[in-house]
Design an enzyme around this catalytic site. Structure first.
Site: not given
Length: 178
Positions: A111, A125
């Site tokens: 991330d 995401d």
């Protein structure tokens, strides 16, 4: 669509791993967006990090379910787009879980995008969330996954209503049916 999205996701993650210091926010768009590299072994918001293999297995099962549903039932371009977003995002994160350290089914998802007051996320995401929102919107406006089935159902409802009206007319005026 899904495969292209998974590739873009992996390219951006590889760039982040090669160019960003871990856990050190780098301003990108002022205070709106920071680039913060971290590794998430859990699901959303890091939940379930102690059961990464279970999370990975669930993601794979969901991908299989979405593919089966899409092949069997989806004929709408809008639903195809929505499911393509969901699949592409899911495949991008599954790739991390299967192929990134510490090993298969235990890998951490990369991330690196951080908005104020929001957990750090990635392109995959964003795609999953956008696809899910689109599915909900399509359902709310009543767009069917297969427009042909909606036409068949509408036709069946019309003929059933016509039969009901004819029966009601026979009951109200029995002398005319003789």
């Amino acid at each position: 669509m899904g495969v292209l999205l998974a590739v873009v996701d992996q390219l951006t993650k590889n760039w982040a791993v090669a160019n960003l210091p871990e856990l050190d926010p780098q301003p990108f768009l002022g205070e709106i967006l920071h680039l913060t590299l971290l590794y998430n072994s859990g699901a959303a918001w890091g939940m379930g990090s102690e059961i990464t293999p279970v999370v990975t297995g669930l993601q794979i099962a969901i991908v299989i379910g979405v593919i089966v549903f899409a092949v069997r039932s989806v004929r709408s371009l809008w639903y195809t787009l929505a499911l393509g977003l969901i699949l592409g995002g899911a495949l991008g994160n599954i790739h991390d879980r299967l192929l990134r350290p510490p090993g298969p089914f235990h890998g951490a998802v990369v991330d690196f995008l951080e908005l104020p007051h929001w957990p750090v996320f990635n392109v995959a995401d964003m795609a999953v969330v956008a696809g899910a929102i689109l599915v909900v919107l399509l359902g709310v406006i009543g767009l069917p996954a297969d427009p042909a089935e909606a036409e068949d159902t509408t036709g069946a409802d019309d003929s059933a209503r016509a039969d009901d009206v004819a029966r009601a007319d026979d009951v109200e005026h029995p002398e005319e049916t003789r």
